[in-house]
Design a protein around this motif. Structure first.
Motif, PDB file in Angstrom:
ATOM      1  N   ILE A  44       0.829  -1.218   0.000  1.00 26.54           N
ATOM      2  CA  ILE A  44       0.000   0.000   0.000  1.00 26.54           C
ATOM      3  C   ILE A  44       0.861   1.265   0.000  1.00 26.54           C
ATOM      4  CG2 ILE A  44      -2.008  -1.114   1.052  1.00 26.54           C
ATOM      5  CD1 ILE A  44      -1.138   0.174   3.733  1.00 26.54           C
ATOM      6  N   ASN A  45       2.153   1.077  -0.294  1.00 27.79           N
ATOM      7  CA  ASN A  45       3.106   2.197  -0.353  1.00 27.79           C
ATOM      8  C   ASN A  45       3.155   3.003   0.939  1.00 27.79           C
ATOM      9  OD1 ASN A  45       3.993   1.725  -3.037  1.00 27.79           O
ATOM     10  ND2 ASN A  45       2.071   2.585  -3.774  1.00 27.79           N
ATOM     11  N   ALA A  46       3.104   2.316   2.066  1.00 27.57           N
ATOM     12  CA  ALA A  46       3.174   2.986   3.361  1.00 27.57           C
ATOM     13  C   ALA A  46       4.599   3.480   3.614  1.00 27.57           C
ATOM     14  CB  ALA A  46       2.743   2.028   4.464  1.00 27.57           C
ATOM     15  N   PRO A  47       4.763   4.769   3.874  1.00 25.38           N
ATOM     16  CA  PRO A  47       6.109   5.308   4.110  1.00 25.38           C
ATOM     17  C   PRO A  47       6.821   4.634   5.287  1.00 25.38           C
ATOM     18  CG  PRO A  47       4.518   7.084   3.850  1.00 25.38           C
ATOM     19  CD  PRO A  47       3.750   5.803   3.911  1.00 25.38           C
ATOM     20  N   ASP A  48       6.069   4.256   6.317  1.00 23.77           N
ATOM     21  CA  ASP A  48       6.685   3.600   7.470  1.00 23.77           C
ATOM     22  C   ASP A  48       7.277   2.247   7.085  1.00 23.77           C
ATOM     23  OD1 ASP A  48       3.663   3.391   7.418  1.00 23.77           O
ATOM     24  OD2 ASP A  48       4.141   1.655   8.676  1.00 23.77           O
ATOM     25  N   ALA A  49       6.688   1.573   6.123  1.00 18.73           N
ATOM     26  CA  ALA A  49       7.222   0.282   5.670  1.00 18.73           C
ATOM     27  C   ALA A  49       8.607   0.464   5.058  1.00 18.73           C
ATOM     28  CB  ALA A  49       6.281  -0.364   4.659  1.00 18.73           C
ATOM     29  N   MET A  50       8.780   1.547   4.321  1.00 14.13           N
ATOM     30  CA  MET A  50      10.082   1.827   3.711  1.00 14.13           C
ATOM     31  C   MET A  50      11.121   2.187   4.773  1.00 14.13           C
ATOM     32  SD  MET A  50       8.926   3.822   0.282  1.00 14.13           S
ATOM     33  CE  MET A  50       7.146   3.987   0.361  1.00 14.13           C
ATOM     34  N   ILE A  51      10.710   2.908   5.797  1.00 13.84           N
ATOM     35  CA  ILE A  51      11.616   3.276   6.889  1.00 13.84           C
ATOM     36  C   ILE A  51      12.046   2.027   7.649  1.00 13.84           C
ATOM     37  CG2 ILE A  51      11.721   4.472   9.114  1.00 13.84           C
ATOM     38  CD1 ILE A  51       9.876   6.630   7.788  1.00 13.84           C
ATOM     39  N   ILE A  52      11.092   1.153   7.930  1.00 12.67           N
ATOM     40  CA  ILE A  52      11.398  -0.093   8.645  1.00 12.67           C
ATOM     41  C   ILE A  52      12.299  -0.974   7.797  1.00 12.67           C
ATOM     42  CG2 ILE A  52      10.396  -2.200   9.629  1.00 12.67           C
ATOM     43  CD1 ILE A  52       7.851  -0.394  10.233  1.00 12.67           C
ATOM     44  N   ARG A  53      12.000  -1.089   6.515  1.00 14.03           N
ATOM     45  CA  ARG A  53      12.833  -1.898   5.618  1.00 14.03           C
ATOM     46  C   ARG A  53      14.271  -1.378   5.580  1.00 14.03           C
ATOM     47  NH1 ARG A  53      11.692  -2.014  -0.642  1.00 14.03           N
ATOM     48  NH2 ARG A  53      12.792  -0.066  -0.413  1.00 14.03           N
ATOM     49  N   ARG A  54      14.430  -0.074   5.535  1.00 15.95           N
ATOM     50  CA  ARG A  54      15.766   0.528   5.523  1.00 15.95           C
ATOM     51  C   ARG A  54      16.515   0.198   6.825  1.00 15.95           C
ATOM     52  NH1 ARG A  54      14.762   5.890   5.497  1.00 15.95           N
ATOM     53  NH2 ARG A  54      13.748   5.614   3.487  1.00 15.95           N
ATOM     54  N   ALA A  55      15.806   0.221   7.955  1.00 11.85           N
ATOM     55  CA  ALA A  55      16.429  -0.121   9.240  1.00 11.85           C
ATOM     56  C   ALA A  55      16.872  -1.587   9.258  1.00 11.85           C
ATOM     57  CB  ALA A  55      15.467   0.172  10.383  1.00 11.85           C
ATOM     58  N   ILE A  56      16.093  -2.450   8.627  1.00 12.20           N
ATOM     59  CA  ILE A  56      16.476  -3.868   8.533  1.00 12.20           C
ATOM     60  C   ILE A  56      17.720  -4.007   7.659  1.00 12.20           C
ATOM     61  CG2 ILE A  56      15.773  -6.126   7.621  1.00 12.20           C
ATOM     62  CD1 ILE A  56      12.866  -5.320   8.489  1.00 12.20           C
ATOM     63  N   GLU A  57      17.742  -3.316   6.533  1.00 15.18           N
ATOM     64  CA  GLU A  57      18.896  -3.367   5.636  1.00 15.18           C
ATOM     65  C   GLU A  57      20.158  -2.842   6.314  1.00 15.18           C
ATOM     66  OE1 GLU A  57      17.438  -1.109   2.320  1.00 15.18           O
ATOM     67  OE2 GLU A  57      16.283  -2.802   1.525  1.00 15.18           O
ATOM     68  N   ASN A  58      19.995  -1.894   7.250  1.00 18.52           N
ATOM     69  CA  ASN A  58      21.132  -1.314   7.975  1.00 18.52           C
ATOM     70  C   ASN A  58      21.465  -2.083   9.246  1.00 18.52           C
ATOM     71  OD1 ASN A  58      21.376   0.750   6.085  1.00 18.52           O
ATOM     72  ND2 ASN A  58      20.044   2.144   7.229  1.00 18.52           N
ATOM     73  N   ASN A  59      20.824  -3.251   9.430  1.00 17.08           N
ATOM     74  CA  ASN A  59      21.034  -4.097  10.601  1.00 17.08           C
ATOM     75  C   ASN A  59      20.668  -3.433  11.924  1.00 17.08           C
ATOM     76  OD1 ASN A  59      21.930  -6.489   9.279  1.00 17.08           O
ATOM     77  ND2 ASN A  59      23.853  -5.436   8.869  1.00 17.08           N
ATOM     78  N   GLU A  60      19.785  -2.459  11.871  1.00 15.67           N
ATOM     79  CA  GLU A  60      19.283  -1.825  13.085  1.00 15.67           C
ATOM     80  C   GLU A  60      18.093  -2.625  13.634  1.00 15.67           C
ATOM     81  OE1 GLU A  60      20.203   2.832  12.299  1.00 15.67           O
ATOM     82  OE2 GLU A  60      18.727   1.875  11.010  1.00 15.67           O
ATOM     83  N   ILE A  61      17.447  -3.356  12.739  1.00 17.36           N
ATOM     84  CA  ILE A  61      16.371  -4.268  13.116  1.00 17.36           C
ATOM     85  C   ILE A  61      16.735  -5.643  12.571  1.00 17.36           C
ATOM     86  CG2 ILE A  61      13.934  -4.868  12.848  1.00 17.36           C
ATOM     87  CD1 ILE A  61      13.314  -1.903  12.513  1.00 17.36           C
ATOM     88  N   LYS A  62      16.675  -6.636  13.446  1.00 22.36           N
ATOM     89  CA  LYS A  62      16.993  -8.004  13.054  1.00 22.36           C
ATOM     90  C   LYS A  62      15.727  -8.851  13.108  1.00 22.36           C
ATOM     91  CE  LYS A  62      21.690  -7.552  14.637  1.00 22.36           C
ATOM     92  NZ  LYS A  62      22.804  -8.150  15.336  1.00 22.36           N
ATOM     93  N   ILE A  63      15.592  -9.758  12.163  1.00 28.03           N
ATOM     94  CA  ILE A  63      14.437 -10.654  12.105  1.00 28.03           C
ATOM     95  C   ILE A  63      14.806 -11.951  12.798  1.00 28.03           C
ATOM     96  CG2 ILE A  63      12.824 -11.858  10.611  1.00 28.03           C
ATOM     97  CD1 ILE A  63      13.451  -9.666   8.489  1.00 28.03           C
ATOM     98  N   LEU A  64      14.030 -12.304  13.810  1.00 27.12           N
ATOM     99  CA  LEU A  64      14.271 -13.532  14.573  1.00 27.12           C
ATOM    100  C   LEU A  64      13.737 -14.737  13.841  1.00 27.12           C
ATOM    101  CD1 LEU A  64      13.138 -12.396  18.136  1.00 27.12           C
ATOM    102  CD2 LEU A  64      15.473 -12.714  17.331  1.00 27.12           C
ATOM    103  N   SER A  65      14.471 -15.815  13.904  1.00 28.18           N
ATOM    104  CA  SER A  65      13.996 -17.098  13.386  1.00 28.18           C
ATOM    105  C   SER A  65      13.496 -17.902  14.577  1.00 28.18           C
ATOM    106  CB  SER A  65      15.131 -17.841  12.684  1.00 28.18           C
ATOM    107  OG  SER A  65      15.590 -17.103  11.595  1.00 28.18           O
ATOM    108  N   LEU A  66      12.199 -18.054  14.663  1.00 32.69           N
ATOM    109  CA  LEU A  66      11.623 -18.802  15.788  1.00 32.69           C
ATOM    110  C   LEU A  66      11.222 -20.186  15.369  1.00 32.69           C
ATOM    111  CD1 LEU A  66       9.389 -16.032  17.375  1.00 32.69           C
ATOM    112  CD2 LEU A  66      11.669 -16.709  18.035  1.00 32.69           C
TER     113      LEU A  66
END
Length: 66
Positions: A44-66
Protein backbone atom coordinates in the motif's frame (compact mmCIF):
# COMPACT_ATOMS: atom_id res chain seq x y z
CA UNK A 1 14.90 -5.42 22.43
CA UNK A 2 11.92 -7.17 20.87
CA UNK A 3 9.24 -4.82 19.54
CA UNK A 4 5.67 -5.46 18.40
CA UNK A 5 4.15 -4.39 15.09
CA UNK A 6 1.94 -1.59 16.47
CA UNK A 7 4.85 0.16 18.18
CA UNK A 8 7.04 -0.33 15.14
CA UNK A 9 4.43 1.09 12.76
CA UNK A 10 3.69 4.11 14.97
CA UNK A 11 7.36 4.98 15.47
CA UNK A 12 7.96 4.42 11.75
CA UNK A 13 5.10 6.75 10.81
CA UNK A 14 6.53 9.40 13.14
CA UNK A 15 10.06 8.70 11.83
CA UNK A 16 11.17 8.18 15.45
CA UNK A 17 12.77 4.73 15.33
CA UNK A 18 16.08 6.47 16.02
CA UNK A 19 14.93 7.08 19.60
CA UNK A 20 15.00 3.32 20.20
CA UNK A 21 18.29 2.89 18.35
CA UNK A 22 19.89 5.38 20.76
CA UNK A 23 18.85 3.19 23.71
CA UNK A 24 19.50 -0.21 22.07
CA UNK A 25 22.07 -1.32 19.52
CA UNK A 26 19.33 -3.02 17.50
CA UNK A 27 15.72 -4.14 17.66
CA UNK A 28 14.38 -7.64 17.04
CA UNK A 29 11.16 -8.61 15.30
CA UNK A 30 9.62 -11.91 14.28
CA UNK A 31 9.00 -12.98 10.69
CA UNK A 32 5.28 -12.32 11.23
CA UNK A 33 5.94 -8.74 12.31
CA UNK A 34 8.17 -8.25 9.27
CA UNK A 35 5.41 -9.52 6.98
CA UNK A 36 2.82 -7.28 8.62
CA UNK A 37 4.91 -4.10 8.80
CA UNK A 38 7.08 -4.29 5.69
CA UNK A 39 5.60 -6.68 3.13
CA UNK A 40 1.97 -5.64 3.65
CA UNK A 41 2.99 -2.01 4.07
CA UNK A 42 4.90 -2.01 0.78
CA UNK A 43 1.76 -3.22 -1.01
CA UNK A 44 0.00 0.00 0.00
CA UNK A 45 3.11 2.20 -0.35
CA UNK A 46 3.17 2.99 3.36
CA UNK A 47 6.11 5.31 4.11
CA UNK A 48 6.69 3.60 7.47
CA UNK A 49 7.22 0.28 5.67
CA UNK A 50 10.08 1.83 3.71
CA UNK A 51 11.62 3.28 6.89
CA UNK A 52 11.40 -0.09 8.65
CA UNK A 53 12.83 -1.90 5.62
CA UNK A 54 15.77 0.53 5.52
CA UNK A 55 16.43 -0.12 9.24
CA UNK A 56 16.48 -3.87 8.53
CA UNK A 57 18.90 -3.37 5.64
CA UNK A 58 21.13 -1.31 7.98
CA UNK A 59 21.03 -4.10 10.60
CA UNK A 60 19.28 -1.83 13.08
CA UNK A 61 16.37 -4.27 13.12
CA UNK A 62 16.99 -8.00 13.05
CA UNK A 63 14.44 -10.65 12.10
CA UNK A 64 14.27 -13.53 14.57
CA UNK A 65 14.00 -17.10 13.39
CA UNK A 66 11.62 -18.80 15.79
Amino acid sequence: MIIDSSSLIILGKLNKLGVLFKMHNYLEITRGIYEETVQEGMLINAPDAMIIRRAIENNEIKILSL
